[in-house]
Every structure is written in C-alpha cells, then in structure tokens.
Write an enzyme that holds these catalytic residues in place. Sequence first.
Site, PDB file in Angstrom:
ATOM      1  N   ARG A 276       0.695  -1.319   0.091  1.00  0.00           N
ATOM      2  CA  ARG A 276       0.103   0.058   0.082  1.00  0.00           C
ATOM      3  C   ARG A 276       0.881   1.145   0.136  1.00  0.00           C
ATOM      4  NH1 ARG A 276      -5.011  -0.111   2.631  1.00  0.00           N
ATOM      5  NH2 ARG A 276      -4.170  -2.170   3.715  1.00  0.00           N
ATOM      6  N   CYS A 343     -26.623  -4.160  -7.251  1.00  0.00           N
ATOM      7  CA  CYS A 343     -27.909  -4.574  -6.406  1.00  0.00           C
ATOM      8  C   CYS A 343     -27.528  -5.089  -4.894  1.00  0.00           C
ATOM      9  CB  CYS A 343     -28.677  -5.598  -7.168  1.00  0.00           C
ATOM     10  SG  CYS A 343     -28.748  -5.281  -8.677  1.00  0.00           S
TER      11      CYS A 343
HETATM   12  N1  LLP Z   1       3.416  -9.006   3.286  1.00  0.00           N
HETATM   13  C1  LLP Z   1       2.591  -9.826   3.487  1.00  0.00           C
HETATM   14  C2  LLP Z   1       2.918 -11.347   4.073  1.00  0.00           C
HETATM   15  C3  LLP Z   1       1.025  -9.489   3.594  1.00  0.00           C
HETATM   16  O1  LLP Z   1       0.281 -10.379   3.749  1.00  0.00           O
HETATM   17  C4  LLP Z   1       0.706  -8.230   3.029  1.00  0.00           C
HETATM   18  C5  LLP Z   1      -0.658  -7.547   3.086  1.00  0.00           C
HETATM   19  C6  LLP Z   1       1.827  -7.490   2.735  1.00  0.00           C
HETATM   20  C7  LLP Z   1       3.290  -7.584   2.894  1.00  0.00           C
HETATM   21  C8  LLP Z   1       1.581  -5.776   2.240  1.00  0.00           C
HETATM   22  O2  LLP Z   1       0.836  -5.179   3.070  1.00  0.00           O
HETATM   23  P1  LLP Z   1       0.813  -3.617   2.781  1.00  0.00           P
HETATM   24  O3  LLP Z   1       2.086  -2.915   3.075  1.00  0.00           O
HETATM   25  O4  LLP Z   1       0.111  -3.350   1.752  1.00  0.00           O
HETATM   26  O5  LLP Z   1      -0.002  -3.073   4.031  1.00  0.00           O
HETATM   27  N2  LLP Z   1      -6.966  -5.633   1.002  1.00  0.00           N
HETATM   28  C9  LLP Z   1      -6.577  -4.981   2.279  1.00  0.00           C
HETATM   29  C10 LLP Z   1      -5.087  -5.222   2.558  1.00  0.00           C
HETATM   30  C11 LLP Z   1      -4.752  -6.734   2.756  1.00  0.00           C
HETATM   31  C12 LLP Z   1      -3.538  -6.761   3.092  1.00  0.00           C
HETATM   32  C13 LLP Z   1      -3.042  -8.281   2.904  1.00  0.00           C
HETATM   33  N3  LLP Z   1      -1.687  -8.652   3.188  1.00  0.00           N
HETATM   34  C14 LLP Z   1      -7.031  -3.344   2.209  1.00  0.00           C
HETATM   35  O6  LLP Z   1      -7.607  -3.218   1.045  1.00  0.00           O
HETATM   36  O7  LLP Z   1      -6.766  -2.889   3.014  1.00  0.00           O
END
Ligand code: LLP
Length: 423
Positions: A276, A343
Amino acid sequence: MSNFKYQNQELACDQIPLRELAEAFGTPTFVYSGAAIETAYQRLTTAFQGLNTLICYAVKANANLSVLKRLHELGAGFDIVSGGELARVLRAGADPRKIVFSGVGKQDHEIEAALEAGIHCFNIESDAELDRIASIATTTGHIAPISLRVNPDVDPETHPYISTGLNTAKFGVPMAEAEAFYRKAASLTGIEILGIDCHIGSQITSITPYLAAIDKMFTLIDRLMLSGISIKHFDLGGGMGVRYENEPEFPLGALRAALEQRLNDRNLQLVIEPGRYLVANAGVLLTKVIHTKANHEKKFAVVDAAMNDLLRPALYGAVQEVLAVQEPMETGAHTIDVVGPICETGDFLAKDCSLDLKADDLIAICSAGAYGMSMSSNYNTRGRAAEVLVEGGQARLVRTRESVETQLALEIEHLDKPSTTEH
Ligand code: LLP
C-alpha cells in the site's frame, strides 16, 4: 495525493486533466501516477539508506504489469503470494533473487515454479509447508532457501480483517515453536535456512505495534543464534499505513531508528514487503455520475463504478476521499452518498460526502492505487475497469476495459442435455 491537483479549476494527474482521460479512455478508469510511485519508493529507500535493505513490493496491492515494471526499474524486488504473481513479476523483468514468496497455502505447482525460477526465499508458515517444500525441492534437485514466518502476537491496531499478527490469526507459527521448526529445517535435505519473518497487519499508522513486534522478534533471533541457528535476514513484512483521510504520515524515521542498531550488531539484512505504501496514493478511481436521486432525505449519486471495482468501502467500511473533477464552487454542496449500480445496499464508494453533483459529472475516488483493481471482480457481469498510467507527461492505457465478450469467452455452453444417471 500530491500528484493529483487542481489546475485551471480541473483535477489533474501530473498536469494531465482527468476530464481528458475520461474522454480518451472512458469510465470507470483507474489512473496511476508513475511519478507518485517513484516518490514513495524513494521515500522508503532514503529512510533505510545505509542499512542493507531489500525492498520487496507486495504485488497483491497493485499487480498491473506496467506498475510492476516501473517498480522493478526503480530497483524493487517483489513479495508474491501465488504462481500467478510469480508469472507476473517475471514477465515484468524481476530479478528472481529479489523475490520472496509469502502465503499460508502454497501449492505444489507454485512451489515447483518458484524453485525453477530460483527465488530468493520462501516465507514458510507451517510445519506442513516445510515438509512439502523440502520434499519437492529434494525430488526436483533444488535447494529451497527458507525463512519462517513467526506470529509475534501483537495487536497492529487496524481493521480486524487485515490484522495478521495476533495468535488467533491463521498466519505464521507461534514464537514458542520457532526453535523446533528451525532444528527440523536444518535436518532436512533440500532446505537452506536463510531468515526469519513476520507481518503483523496492514494500514498500520502507529509505530507502537512495530516496536512491540521488533522487540519480540529480536529476542527470538538472539535465542536462535545462541542455539547455533544461523539467520541471515530479518523480514519485517509490510503494513506501513498511508493517509486516506487524516491519518498521520507513517513514522519511517522511528522505524529505521528501531531497526538500525539491532540489525547492524547482528549483521543482518533487512527485508521489507510494502504494498500500500508505494501505490495507494499514486492512484484514483475516475468515475462518472449516471444520475442523482433522493429517497426521502437521503441523496445519492449513482456512478458508473461500484463495489466490484473498489471493494474497500463495502468490505472494511474504508473511507476514501472523493474529489469532484471540476473544482467545486464554495456553495451548492449537499450531503450525498456515492453509490454504484450493483444490487446491494453495501455497494457504496463513499458516504456523506459534501459535493454538488449532477448527471455526467466526473469524480475521483482518492487513494485507490492499492487494493482497488487487484481486488476487483466481475460481479453483476460488469467488466473490470481500464487502467491508465501517467508517466513523463503522457497517459497510456495499461489495461483494457473488460468487455462482456471477454467475460463470456471462458464459459462453456453445453447445447446437449446431460444424460441422467441413476444413483
Ligand atoms: N506482506 C504480507 C505477508 C502480506 O500479507 C501483506 C498484505 C503485505 C506484505 C503488504 O501489506 P501492505 O504494505 O500493503 O499493508 N485488502 C486490504 C489489505 C490486505 C493486506 C493483505 N496482506 C485493504 O484493502 O486494506
């Protein structure tokens, strides 16, 4: 969202008016700023400068090939969670030695492909997975470099669906089991112990949970090292939060300070897996108002994007800022919900926005560069949105809008009736 600004009363991405992009590519369309991705990447490299750091971008956040290519060119490695993501990053030119493979359920064919590619490390999440990887590596004549994902049991203080570091989650193995795991790993053929990792959650905005995890992880690392297990890297995972509304800037300096001495004293490489942080604020979802309506006191702008394009508001109750593409006047704003045509009452993109909207107006849902397109679906037989990348003063289509034909093409129509069998 500093790459998305008003100029001449119109919202633009790096000086290109979003109205022009809507005219050229239609709506809904994800618009990404290559410059914003680069700025975020450089913020990270600057923060960790002087530390031996491997940045593995978490592909799940935004897996578009052009985004991956851009990050590869900046020097990033990749954190993948499937054979599909492996194929994507290799297509984007990734160096296999900068790929880590995370996830709780790696399948045989995915493990084989990753061994064949020669990836840097498998982040193993269970004893069963260790056995599986060792067995495949042995039969295929490979040595699998591995790290154990430990669950440090800390609360990342984020949405429960994206909290992964508590001991009630399916992720990792409990700290108390780590030593036995490594002893077993050391005894297996086909396995090379490389590192240790954790990932406590996503959209973490405070340093406190990281500090707690780092303390626990380094206590464990020291214990393992004392017992003769050689650990070469510490992978902190991802999770660094971004500003959607009024969240504070993520404290990268404090994170570096917490890691620096510990890593240097032990001569460890740092691996991080940000998703992110690198892409969320580099993208918007550009969508057009189909019409507005009012039910009693409640006003709605029904737009051509929906929960199938951006699931975060429906799934997590996420709040993402909405900007009118035509710079709003001081007066005329109503409180209005921005909803899609799907919907379900859960199909909303934003609630209680203060906007003056009418049919055909364009709006941008902000911070949609991460977990937007990558979580999209064909629900309601809606084609996935187009994706456009703005780079060097040019806007280029990097994914075509899906047509109904491409969706139907995968379905198999049986013209004959199945023969009935008696049971
Ligand atoms: N590493 C692992 C092992 C992970 O499971 C994840 C994210 C990341 C790195 C990266 O995380 P980030 O830096 O992006 O926070 N769909 C959700 C977020 C799900 C994250 C899943 N794992 C949302 O839209 O907020």
